[in-house]
Design a protein around this motif. Structure first.
Motif, mmCIF file in Angstrom:
data_model
loop_
_atom_site.group_PDB
_atom_site.id
_atom_site.type_symbol
_atom_site.label_atom_id
_atom_site.label_comp_id
_atom_site.label_asym_id
_atom_site.label_seq_id
_atom_site.Cartn_x
_atom_site.Cartn_y
_atom_site.Cartn_z
ATOM 1 N N ILE A 194 -8.997 10.649 -6.080
ATOM 2 C CA ILE A 194 -8.636 9.217 -5.498
ATOM 3 C C ILE A 194 -8.150 9.515 -4.039
ATOM 4 N N SER A 195 -8.949 9.064 -3.011
ATOM 5 C CA SER A 195 -8.616 9.141 -1.778
ATOM 6 C C SER A 195 -7.498 7.968 -1.027
ATOM 7 N N PHE A 196 -6.754 8.370 -0.067
ATOM 8 C CA PHE A 196 -5.865 7.640 0.591
ATOM 9 C C PHE A 196 -6.647 6.495 0.737
ATOM 10 N N GLY A 197 -8.018 6.744 1.435
ATOM 11 C CA GLY A 197 -8.854 5.407 1.966
ATOM 12 C C GLY A 197 -9.017 4.458 0.945
ATOM 13 N N GLU A 198 -9.242 5.117 -0.444
ATOM 14 C CA GLU A 198 -9.556 4.072 -1.346
ATOM 15 C C GLU A 198 -8.142 3.134 -1.732
ATOM 16 N N VAL A 199 -6.996 3.743 -1.835
ATOM 17 C CA VAL A 199 -5.742 3.074 -2.180
ATOM 18 C C VAL A 199 -5.550 2.069 -1.086
ATOM 19 N N LEU A 200 -5.716 2.505 -0.003
ATOM 20 C CA LEU A 200 -5.453 1.421 1.155
ATOM 21 C C LEU A 200 -6.603 0.366 1.027
ATOM 22 N N ARG A 201 -7.747 0.509 0.890
ATOM 23 C CA ARG A 201 -8.519 -0.527 0.560
ATOM 24 C C ARG A 201 -8.389 -1.431 -0.362
ATOM 25 N N ILE A 202 -7.622 -1.049 -1.441
ATOM 26 C CA ILE A 202 -7.353 -1.848 -2.720
ATOM 27 C C ILE A 202 -6.207 -2.557 -2.202
ATOM 28 N N PHE A 203 -5.262 -2.314 -1.180
ATOM 29 C CA PHE A 203 -4.208 -3.169 -1.222
ATOM 30 C C PHE A 203 -4.189 -3.777 0.196
ATOM 31 N N LEU A 253 -10.325 -0.752 6.193
ATOM 32 C CA LEU A 253 -9.499 0.139 7.307
ATOM 33 C C LEU A 253 -10.074 0.152 8.758
ATOM 34 N N ALA A 254 -11.134 -0.341 8.936
ATOM 35 C CA ALA A 254 -11.464 -0.705 10.329
ATOM 36 C C ALA A 254 -10.726 -1.653 11.113
ATOM 37 N N PRO A 255 -10.378 -1.426 12.464
ATOM 38 C CA PRO A 255 -9.536 -2.166 13.279
ATOM 39 C C PRO A 255 -10.232 -3.584 13.750
ATOM 40 N N LEU A 256 -11.639 -3.503 13.725
ATOM 41 C CA LEU A 256 -12.544 -4.644 14.174
ATOM 42 C C LEU A 256 -13.465 -5.135 13.164
ATOM 43 N N PRO A 257 -13.756 -6.064 12.920
ATOM 44 C CA PRO A 257 -14.687 -6.364 11.780
ATOM 45 C C PRO A 257 -16.131 -5.669 11.906
ATOM 46 N N CYS A 258 -16.370 -5.702 13.224
ATOM 47 C CA CYS A 258 -17.714 -5.134 13.529
ATOM 48 C C CYS A 258 -17.803 -3.552 13.312
ATOM 49 N N LEU A 259 -16.854 -2.926 13.087
ATOM 50 C CA LEU A 259 -16.751 -1.550 12.692
ATOM 51 C C LEU A 259 -16.671 -1.246 10.964
ATOM 52 N N ALA A 286 0.852 -1.170 0.025
ATOM 53 C CA ALA A 286 0.028 0.113 -0.215
ATOM 54 C C ALA A 286 0.890 1.223 -0.046
ATOM 55 N N LYS A 287 1.910 1.299 0.732
ATOM 56 C CA LYS A 287 2.783 2.445 1.012
ATOM 57 C C LYS A 287 3.491 2.481 -0.589
ATOM 58 N N TYR A 288 3.904 1.452 -1.165
ATOM 59 C CA TYR A 288 4.544 1.714 -2.543
ATOM 60 C C TYR A 288 3.409 2.073 -3.587
ATOM 61 N N ALA A 289 2.179 1.660 -3.301
ATOM 62 C CA ALA A 289 1.204 2.273 -4.559
ATOM 63 C C ALA A 289 0.842 3.579 -4.283
ATOM 64 N N LEU A 296 6.973 -3.393 -7.926
ATOM 65 C CA LEU A 296 6.103 -2.296 -8.307
ATOM 66 C C LEU A 296 5.147 -2.598 -9.638
ATOM 67 N N GLU A 297 5.672 -3.570 -10.378
ATOM 68 C CA GLU A 297 4.820 -3.931 -11.593
ATOM 69 C C GLU A 297 3.559 -4.593 -11.166
ATOM 70 N N GLN A 298 3.628 -5.415 -10.218
ATOM 71 C CA GLN A 298 2.044 -6.043 -9.689
ATOM 72 C C GLN A 298 1.484 -4.922 -9.173
ATOM 73 N N ILE A 299 1.967 -3.961 -8.456
ATOM 74 C CA ILE A 299 1.038 -2.889 -7.806
ATOM 75 C C ILE A 299 0.454 -2.067 -9.098
ATOM 76 N N LEU A 300 1.317 -1.670 -9.990
ATOM 77 C CA LEU A 300 0.955 -0.956 -11.086
ATOM 78 C C LEU A 300 -0.285 -1.572 -11.693
ATOM 79 N N LEU A 301 -0.217 -2.932 -11.765
ATOM 80 C CA LEU A 301 -1.293 -3.674 -12.481
ATOM 81 C C LEU A 301 -2.491 -3.793 -11.653
ATOM 82 N N ASP A 302 -2.359 -3.874 -10.382
ATOM 83 C CA ASP A 302 -3.485 -3.553 -9.651
ATOM 84 C C ASP A 302 -4.190 -2.232 -9.777
ATOM 85 N N LEU A 303 -3.428 -1.051 -9.868
ATOM 86 C CA LEU A 303 -3.824 -0.094 -9.898
ATOM 87 C C LEU A 303 -4.755 0.298 -11.263
ATOM 88 N N LYS A 304 -4.125 -0.426 -12.271
ATOM 89 C CA LYS A 304 -4.670 -0.369 -13.464
ATOM 90 C C LYS A 304 -5.837 -1.233 -13.479
#
Length: 151
Positions: A73-82, A86-92, A6-9, A41-49
């Motif tokens: 493109i929000s940071f949250g969207e990118v983090l969810r892709i990779f 984002l929630a620390p608990l599944p119930c959230l 996610a950081k590299y993405a 990076l190549e795999q990350i770029l493919l996922d972004l594509k």
């Protein structure tokens, strides 16, 4: 904590978005300039594509360009892709809700209540901040477009 993927993405997206509109950036340039292992990076770029964020172009002036504007493109969207939810608990989680296996009563769960406070604050920031915001507010000259770099 976010994954390296996610950081590299995010690094790659910032690099591509910093280029003048329509100017492509190769995976080799991104990897070298931003210290990202090229094969990873190549795999990350493919996922972004695949996610409809980047587009690849072939040929001499080929490489990657933004398919969507950086301000959509929000940071949250990118983090969810990779990294998934984002929630620390599944119930959230709003997108992947699941009741905790050992939960007796969600409404009275003190752990859920306290983590919900920090999650909501974090979620609001991650959903409201975009790649364009980071570039506009950033100070890292490595992400500046060539004509904006200090000479």
């Amino acid at each position: 904590m976010i994954s390296n993927k996610a950081k590299y993405a995010l690094r790659a997206l910032l690099a591509v978005a910093a280029r003048p509109e329509g100017e492509a950036l190769t995976s080799t340039e991104i990897a070298r300039t931003h210290a990202i292992p090229h094969k990873f990076l190549e795999q990350i770029l493919l996922d972004l594509k695949k996610s409809g964020i980047l587009e690849s172009r072939r040929g001499k002036a080929g490489g990657y360009v933004m398919l969507r504007p950086a301000d959509t493109i929000s940071f949250g969207e990118v983090l969810r892709i990779f990294d998934g939810p984002l929630a620390p608990l599944p119930c959230l989680s709003r997108n992947a809700y699941r009741r905790c296996e050992d939960c007796e009563n969600e409404a009275r769960c003190l752990i859920r209540r306290e983590l919900a406070r920090s999650y909501e604050a974090s979620r609001q920031v991650l959903e409201s901040r975009t790649i364009a915001d980071a570039l506009r507010d950033g100070q890292d000259p490595a992400f500046a477009a060539p004509e904006r770099r200090a000479g």
